[in-house]
Design a protein around this motif. Structure first.
Motif, PDB file in Angstrom:
ATOM      1  N   ARG A 129     -80.411   8.180  67.956  1.00 53.00           N
ATOM      2  CA  ARG A 129     -79.409   8.987  68.346  1.00 53.00           C
ATOM      3  C   ARG A 129     -78.401   9.528  67.468  1.00 53.00           C
ATOM      4  N   SER A 188     -72.295  13.989  67.775  1.00 52.48           N
ATOM      5  CA  SER A 188     -72.120  15.388  67.917  1.00 52.48           C
ATOM      6  C   SER A 188     -71.656  16.047  66.818  1.00 52.48           C
ATOM      7  N   SER A 231     -67.305  11.175  75.126  1.00 51.66           N
ATOM      8  CA  SER A 231     -68.145  12.171  75.031  1.00 51.66           C
ATOM      9  C   SER A 231     -68.448  12.237  73.495  1.00 51.66           C
ATOM     10  N   ASP A 234     -72.959  16.787  80.641  1.00 50.29           N
ATOM     11  CA  ASP A 234     -73.729  17.643  79.841  1.00 50.29           C
ATOM     12  C   ASP A 234     -74.391  17.170  78.573  1.00 50.29           C
ATOM     13  N   GLN A 235     -75.718  17.342  78.671  1.00 52.07           N
ATOM     14  CA  GLN A 235     -76.689  16.938  77.393  1.00 52.07           C
ATOM     15  C   GLN A 235     -76.987  18.002  76.533  1.00 52.07           C
ATOM     16  N   ASP A 236     -76.633  19.045  76.677  1.00 57.01           N
ATOM     17  CA  ASP A 236     -77.198  20.283  75.890  1.00 57.01           C
ATOM     18  C   ASP A 236     -77.042  20.204  74.409  1.00 57.01           C
ATOM     19  N   ALA A 266     -77.236  17.080  72.503  1.00 59.51           N
ATOM     20  CA  ALA A 266     -77.715  15.866  72.258  1.00 59.51           C
ATOM     21  C   ALA A 266     -79.095  15.799  71.728  1.00 59.51           C
ATOM     22  N   HIS A 285     -69.735  14.241  78.022  1.00 61.70           N
ATOM     23  CA  HIS A 285     -70.895  15.113  77.502  1.00 61.70           C
ATOM     24  C   HIS A 285     -71.334  14.659  76.173  1.00 61.70           C
ATOM     25  N   HIS A 286     -72.764  15.016  76.012  1.00 65.64           N
ATOM     26  CA  HIS A 286     -73.399  14.956  74.635  1.00 65.64           C
ATOM     27  C   HIS A 286     -73.979  13.152  74.983  1.00 65.64           C
ATOM     28  N   ASN A 287     -74.742  12.922  75.667  1.00 65.98           N
ATOM     29  CA  ASN A 287     -75.247  11.709  76.173  1.00 65.98           C
ATOM     30  C   ASN A 287     -76.449  11.447  76.066  1.00 65.98           C
ATOM     31  N   TYR A 288     -77.037  10.153  76.083  1.00 65.26           N
ATOM     32  CA  TYR A 288     -78.449  10.128  75.974  1.00 65.26           C
ATOM     33  C   TYR A 288     -78.825   9.127  77.288  1.00 65.26           C
ATOM     34  N   ARG A 297     -77.559   9.151  85.290  1.00 67.96           N
ATOM     35  CA  ARG A 297     -76.444  10.122  85.749  1.00 67.96           C
ATOM     36  C   ARG A 297     -76.421  10.520  87.159  1.00 67.96           C
TER      37      ARG A 297
END
Length: 318
Positions: A312, A315, A243, A296-298, A300, A270-273, A279
């Motif tokens: 990109r 985090s 992540s 979860d991408q919130d 990113a 989580h935190h991905n592109y 997905r």
């Protein structure tokens, strides 16, 4: 994203901040909490070693099980060599110590990439019964290869991890280690490792009990994922965490095309592109087997240049 909150738990114990001089707050039982020791950078200006000396005089240190090292004097300019020396000098007074976190410093005190560190392995050598060790900050961080027979959890949090640290961890003999968490970071803040540097970790040869592996917060997350796809250590993991980095479809495709991951209890991405088709493919492959998947991408974030180049971000960098 930055680190805005101090640790709330260490070694299964709630963190309690040792109060400042003159504070009449009632102290808990010595073995009931993880004690956070921090310099008083405002007000009375009490330095870290002064606070620690007071702590040793007011608390039954023979019962202390966990210590959190918070902000120290001039963390912007110098590492915690004096703190490590103070802890080692007090080792006979800390026979029950089993966990240390070095550098619980939030962005309002000092950004993670600005925290100066040092060679932290003398703490491992000096406390052979330590079971958990964590450190935050990559600037001047050193981790030469060590042997430690009791350590079960190792966490190294950086905005940019030097390759020598990655190689030092990989070359260490840690036969009891169950949980390894490395924040590899970005080259903007000193990260210069390559997937080949991870090979000793991914082989698992020196980590026979490893069950939780986190290689995260990396700007080369696609390459890391591709290396993990064929890594021998994965077959005995319960948790795989890739992540907080720049993982995209290329890395996720390589991961899914490698060895089966259906034995995992959790895959944390989580935190991905990732695109929605990737997905969905991950969910359809793993969730029916009972694997908990975090996609979860919130937080990113990315930029796109006029020429279409996409940037990109990890985090936690600065």
């Amino acid at each position: 994203m930055t680190i805005g909150s101090h640790l709330e738990e260490l070694y299964g114990l709630p963190v309690f901040t040792f109060p400042g001089r003159g504070d009449t707050t009632e102290l808990p039982e010595a073995d009931a909490v993880a004690w956070s020791i921090a310099a008083r950078t405002y007000g009375d200006g009490e330095g870290w070693t002064q606070v620690f000396a007071r702590f040793c005089s007011e608390v039954d240190t023979t019962r202390v099980r966990a210590l959190v090292v918070g902000i120290w004097d001039d963390a912007f300019d110098c590492g915690p060599a004096g703190i490590i020396e103070a802890l080692l000098d007090a080792r006979d007074r800390l026979p029950a110590l089993r966990a240390v976190f070095l550098g619980d410093i939030v962005f309002e005190e000092c950004e993670i990439s600005w925290i100066h560190q040092t060679d932290v392995t003398p703490l491992l050598a000096g406390f052979p019964q330590l079971e958990e060790f964590g450190v935050r900050g990559g600037q001047d961080l050193e981790f030469p290869a060590v042997r430690h027979d009791a350590l079960r959890k190792l966490v190294v949090e950086t905005g940019g991890m030097p390759a020598d640290v990655v190689r030092g961890v990989g070359a260490s003999e840690l036969p009891a280690l169950e949980h390894l968490d490395l924040w590899l970071g970005t080259s903007w803040y000193g990260a210069d490792s390559e997937p080949a540097d991870l090979e000793p970790i991914l082989s698992g040869a020196r980590l026979p009990r490893l069950r939780h592996l986190a290689l995260r917060n990396s700007e080369i997350q696609d390459e890391v994922a591709a290396a993990v796809a064929a890594a021998p250590v994965v077959a005995r993991l319960e948790v795989l965490d890739l992540s907080m980095g720049t993982l995209g479809d290329e890395g996720a495709t390589a991961l899914l095309g490698g060895q089966p991951l259906t034995h995992l209890k959790k895959l944390d991405l989580h935190h991905n592109y990732l695109s929605e088709p990737l997905r969905q493919r991950i969910r359809e492959t793993l969730e029916p087997a009972g694997v908990e998947v975090d996609l979860d991408q919130d937080d990113a974030d990315w930029d796109e240049d006029d020429d279409g180049t996409v940037h990109r971000y990890v985090s936690v960098g600065e």
